[in-house]
Scaffold this motif. Sequence first.
Motif, PDB file in Angstrom:
ATOM      1  N   GLY A 127       3.381   0.357  -0.240  1.00 54.01           N
ATOM      2  CA  GLY A 127       2.497  -0.679   0.280  1.00 54.01           C
ATOM      3  C   GLY A 127       2.520  -0.808   1.786  1.00 54.01           C
ATOM      4  N   ALA A 128       2.974   0.237   2.471  1.00 53.31           N
ATOM      5  CA  ALA A 128       3.014   0.198   3.935  1.00 53.31           C
ATOM      6  C   ALA A 128       1.596   0.104   4.488  1.00 53.31           C
ATOM      7  N   LYS A 129       1.447  -0.589   5.592  1.00 51.45           N
ATOM      8  CA  LYS A 129       0.144  -0.763   6.228  1.00 51.45           C
ATOM      9  C   LYS A 129      -0.068   0.176   7.409  1.00 51.45           C
ATOM     10  N   ILE A 130       1.029   0.691   7.949  1.00 55.79           N
ATOM     11  CA  ILE A 130       0.971   1.623   9.071  1.00 55.79           C
ATOM     12  C   ILE A 130       1.849   2.821   8.752  1.00 55.79           C
ATOM     13  N   THR A 131       1.330   4.006   8.987  1.00 54.77           N
ATOM     14  CA  THR A 131       2.125   5.221   8.911  1.00 54.77           C
ATOM     15  C   THR A 131       1.810   6.017  10.175  1.00 54.77           C
ATOM     16  N   PRO A 154      -3.319   3.804  10.588  1.00 55.79           N
ATOM     17  CA  PRO A 154      -3.391   2.723   9.600  1.00 55.79           C
ATOM     18  C   PRO A 154      -3.549   3.267   8.182  1.00 55.79           C
ATOM     19  N   VAL A 155      -2.978   2.549   7.233  1.00 54.76           N
ATOM     20  CA  VAL A 155      -3.152   2.872   5.811  1.00 54.76           C
ATOM     21  C   VAL A 155      -4.264   1.975   5.266  1.00 54.76           C
ATOM     22  N   ARG A 156      -5.275   2.584   4.675  1.00 54.08           N
ATOM     23  CA  ARG A 156      -6.399   1.818   4.140  1.00 54.08           C
ATOM     24  C   ARG A 156      -6.161   1.456   2.676  1.00 54.08           C
ATOM     25  N   ASP A 157      -6.781   0.382   2.239  1.00 54.88           N
ATOM     26  CA  ASP A 157      -6.590  -0.070   0.860  1.00 54.88           C
ATOM     27  C   ASP A 157      -7.039   0.966  -0.158  1.00 54.88           C
ATOM     28  N   ASP A 159      -6.967   4.261   0.257  1.00 55.01           N
ATOM     29  CA  ASP A 159      -6.414   5.587   0.532  1.00 55.01           C
ATOM     30  C   ASP A 159      -5.803   6.217  -0.714  1.00 55.01           C
TER      31      ASP A 159
END
Length: 199
Positions: A127-131, A154-157, A159
């Motif tokens: 559930g990370a929001k940034i990678t 950014p990690v998109r919902d 993805d």
Amino acid sequence: MLISGGGTTLRNLIERQQHDELPIDLRLVISSSPTAKGLQFAADTGIQSLVIEKKKKDSPADYERAMFEPCRAAGVQYVVMAGFLKHVPIPADFENRVINIHPSLIPAFCGQGMYGLKVHQAVIDYGAKITGCTVHFVDNQYDHGPIIGQWPVPVRDDDTAETLQARVFAAECEAYPAVLRALAAGQISATGRRISWLR
């Protein structure tokens, strides 16, 4: 450059060099596999290449010598890992001269066995929001050496591992050349684990 597979990172660096965007001399490609597609990129560009497979009977010291003696003979200043999946000990004369890129923000989602889509799926599952990606010097532990630079993504919902991998790789294609340009210009200094970019 050390490769194991498709050679997409190698191809990116070759293309940057050919477009005068990367002032480096690619002297040698070493592959851990004779079937690595990246060997063809080296051949097409006239870069010397070798295949050095890690054998079960090889001690860590044997493998270290096999990998780094050709680098010394070629007079390389830096060894760039480009999708190289084997663990090789780093000799003392190559400390802070071996560079790797990892598709996450180290120290998250890294370590032995964390590569390719596994990394991106782990990011999504957590559930990370940034990678992003991390360029670092290599030491004798997986994904542990001093961090040179990090590029967030950014990690998109919506993805998937595949879509996230594609965006992180796009960041990698900018990150690695940026670090190599800075190294070539003498703009990076190391004091222990603290890496500074000199302007």
